[in-house]
Design an enzyme around this catalytic site. Structure first.
Site, PDB file in Angstrom:
ATOM      1  N   GLU A   1      -4.894  49.825  63.114  1.00 39.68           N
ATOM      2  CA  GLU A   1      -3.523  49.494  62.711  1.00 39.68           C
ATOM      3  C   GLU A   1      -3.127  48.096  63.173  1.00 39.68           C
ATOM      4  O   GLU A   1      -3.064  47.838  64.374  1.00 39.68           O
ATOM      5  CB  GLU A   1      -2.579  50.536  63.319  1.00 39.68           C
ATOM      6  CG  GLU A   1      -3.036  51.990  63.111  1.00 39.68           C
ATOM      7  CD  GLU A   1      -2.376  52.973  64.054  1.00 39.68           C
ATOM      8  OE1 GLU A   1      -3.003  53.997  64.404  1.00 39.68           O
ATOM      9  OE2 GLU A   1      -1.228  52.683  64.502  1.00 39.68           O
TER      10      GLU A   1
ATOM     11  N   HIS B   1       0.037  51.591  59.824  1.00 40.53           N
ATOM     12  CA  HIS B   1      -0.747  52.673  60.442  1.00 40.53           C
ATOM     13  C   HIS B   1      -1.846  53.134  59.481  1.00 40.53           C
ATOM     14  O   HIS B   1      -1.936  54.287  59.092  1.00 40.53           O
ATOM     15  CB  HIS B   1       0.211  53.817  60.777  1.00 40.53           C
ATOM     16  CG  HIS B   1      -0.314  54.830  61.758  1.00 40.53           C
ATOM     17  ND1 HIS B   1      -1.458  55.540  61.540  1.00 40.53           N
ATOM     18  CD2 HIS B   1       0.175  55.243  62.941  1.00 40.53           C
ATOM     19  CE1 HIS B   1      -1.630  56.362  62.561  1.00 40.53           C
ATOM     20  NE2 HIS B   1      -0.670  56.200  63.421  1.00 40.53           N
TER      21      HIS B   1
HETATM   22  O1  TA6 Z   1      -1.139  55.197  66.140  1.00 41.03           O
HETATM   23  C1  TA6 Z   1      -1.679  56.157  66.969  1.00 41.03           C
HETATM   24  C2  TA6 Z   1      -0.621  57.219  67.218  1.00 41.03           C
HETATM   25  O2  TA6 Z   1       0.483  56.662  67.842  1.00 41.03           O
HETATM   26  C3  TA6 Z   1      -1.224  58.382  68.015  1.00 41.03           C
HETATM   27  O3  TA6 Z   1      -0.713  58.444  69.303  1.00 41.03           O
HETATM   28  C4  TA6 Z   1      -0.890  59.611  67.182  1.00 41.03           C
HETATM   29  O4  TA6 Z   1       0.262  60.201  67.567  1.00 41.03           O
HETATM   30  C5  TA6 Z   1      -0.798  59.007  65.788  1.00 41.03           C
HETATM   31  O5  TA6 Z   1      -0.172  57.787  65.972  1.00 41.03           O
HETATM   32  C6  TA6 Z   1      -0.146  59.852  64.734  1.00 41.03           C
HETATM   33  O6  TA6 Z   1       1.208  59.917  64.895  1.00 41.03           O
HETATM   34  P1  TA6 Z   1       2.068  60.851  63.879  1.00 41.03           P
HETATM   35  O7  TA6 Z   1       3.486  60.713  64.336  1.00 41.03           O
HETATM   36  O8  TA6 Z   1       1.854  60.332  62.500  1.00 41.03           O
HETATM   37  O9  TA6 Z   1       1.536  62.247  64.031  1.00 41.03           O
END
Ligand code: TA6
Length: 335
Positions: free
Chosen positions: A292, A188
Site C-alpha cells: 500500500e 490499500h
Molecule cells: O493495511 C493493513 C491493515 O491496517 C491491517 O492491520 C488489517 O487490519 C488490514 O489493514 C485490513 O483492514 P480492514 O479494516 O480492511 O479489515
C-alpha cells in the site's frame, strides 16, 4: 515526480459533480450496474486492458491486462453492501489510516458514495491517458459531525497506454474559516498472486518499519527481498518511489511507483486472521498480498485553500526472475 501541496484558487470550477447518469469525459468509460445494483464505471482501453471502479468508495475492484487476466484480488466473500468496505481491489484509506485516530478503521472515504466529477480542475501535468474517470467526494453533514473539516477529494482513475493503472488523488482544504486539517492516507491495494510463499518484494530492504503485530514497535528490515511464511503487517517508512512485487510462479512482476506517499504498508493476514474475517475466504491469504502506497508516519497537513496530490502507478510486466530478464535492481534503479 515531486509531491506537491498547492494553494489553489478553486477557480478550476471543478465544483460540478453529478449522479451516475452524467456524461463521462472519456470515450472509453461507461457507467453500469455492478453487484447489488451498485453503480460502477468500466474503463476499457482500446489496446485491451480494462478496469472497474465502484462509486461506492471510489473503489477499484478490477484491473485486467490486455489478455483479460485479473491483476487485483477481490475476496469471493466480499460484501458489496454499505457500510462495509469491499474486501479487495483498492480501498482508499482517508482521512485516517488504520486506527491512527478517533475515526473508524481506515477512515470513511471507502464507505461513502462518491459522484462523477464532471468538471475537474485541469491537471498540472498532461496525461497521455484517454481512458479515465474522475470522481469526487465532499463531506456530508454526518461526516462533518465526526470529522469537522471541509474538503474536496478528487480521484482520477486512468489506464495508461501500456495498460498501467494510475490513481491520482487531489485533496483540497475548502474550509472557509481558515482551519487547517491533517490526515493520513493509503491506497490499500490487494494484488492477486499465484502463491504467497513464492512471492518476493523488492525495494524495502534495510528500511525501518513499524510492526503492527508488535504495537508498532520500530525495527529495521534485513538486507534481502521480503518473502512470506507467516502473518505480516508492517509500515515501511520513507521508502523508495518504486517497489517491485515478483510473482515467480506467474512470471509476473508488479511495479508500484508512487508520489507524495512516502511510506508503504505490507500486509498478509495469513491463516488465523483469514479465518477471523467474515468477508475473506479461509485459504484466500495464499493468493493476495497488500502493498500500500501510504502517508502514515507523518500526517499531511493542509492549510485552508491548499491542495495535496498523491499518485500511484501500477504496472504488471512479464518477468522470469531467474533468467535475469527482469532484475529487480534494474527495475528499482533503472528507467
Ligand atoms: O493495511 C493493513 C491493515 O491496517 C491491517 O492491520 C488489517 O487490519 C488490514 O489493514 C485490513 O483492514 P480492514 O479494516 O480492511 O479489515
Amino acid at each position: 515526480m515531486s509531491s506537491e501541496k498547492v494553494l489553489s484558487s478553486g477557480s478550476g470550477s471543478g465544483s460540478a459533480s453529478a449522479s451516475a447518469s452524467a456524461p463521462l469525459a472519456s470515450p472509453h468509460a461507461e457507467v453500469c450496474k455492478g453487484i447489488n445494483g451498485l453503480n460502477k464505471v468500466v474503463l476499457r482501453d482500446p489496446r485491451g486492458s480494462s478496469a472497474e471502479v465502484y462509486l461506492y468508495g471510489a473503489h477499484v475492484t478490477s484491473w485486467k491486462n490486455d489478455h483479460g487476466e485479473e491483476l487485483l484480488f477481490v475476496s469471493s466473500k466480499a460484501t458489496f453492501k454499505p457500510p462495509k468496505a469491499i474486501r479487495g481491489g483498492i480501498p482508499i484509506c482517508f482521512p485516517q489510516f488504520s486506527n491512527l485516530g478517533s475515526l473508524e478503521q481506515h477512515g470513511f472515504a471507502r464507505n461513502r458514495f462518491w459522484t462523477i466529477d464532471t468538471d475537474p480542475p485541469p491537471f498540472s501535468t498532461t496525461s497521455s491517458s484517454k481512458t479515465y474517470v474522475d470522481l469526487i467526494l465532499k463531506p456530508s453533514e454526518e461526516d462533518m459531525k465526526i470529522w469537522a473539516h471541509s474538503f474536496e477529494f478528487r480521484l482520477r482513475v486512468a489506464l495508461g497506454p501500456g495498460g498501467d493503472l494510475l490513481l491520482t488523488s487531489r485533496i483540497r482544504n475548502t474550509s472557509i474559516d481558515g482551519k487547517p486539517f491533517s490526515f493520513t492516507f493509503a491506497y490499500h491495494t490487494y494484488f492477486s498472486v499465484s502463491d504467497i510463499s513464492e512471492v518476493r518484494v523488492e525495494g524495502l530492504e534495510t528500511l525501518d518499519y513499524l510492526d503492527n503485530l508488535q504495537n508498532r514497535e520500530r525495527f529495521t528490515e534485513q538486507g534481502d527481498a521480503i518473502t512470506f511464511e507467516s502473518e505480516v503487517d508492517k509500515i515501511y517508512l520513507s521508502t523508495p518511489t518504486k517497489i517491485a512485487i515478483l510473482d515467480h510462479e506467474k512470471k509476473r512482476t508488479f511495479v508500484l511507483r508512487k508520489d507524495g506517499l512516502p511510506d508503504a504498508v505490507v500486509w498478509n493476514p495469513w491463516d488465523k486472521k483469514a479465518k477471523a474475517m467474515v468477508d475473506f475466504g479461509d485459504e484466500e491469504y495464499k493468493h493476495m498480498l497488500c502493498v500500500e502506497a501510504a502517508a502514515v508516519e507523518k500526517s499531511i497537513t493542509l492549510k485552508a485553500g491548499e491542495e495535496w496530490k498523491g499518485r500511484q502507478e501500477l504496472s504488471a510486466v512479464p518477468s522470469s526472475y531467474c533468467s535475469g530478464q527482469l532484475d529487480p535492481q534494474k527495475v528499482l534503479h533503472g528507467s
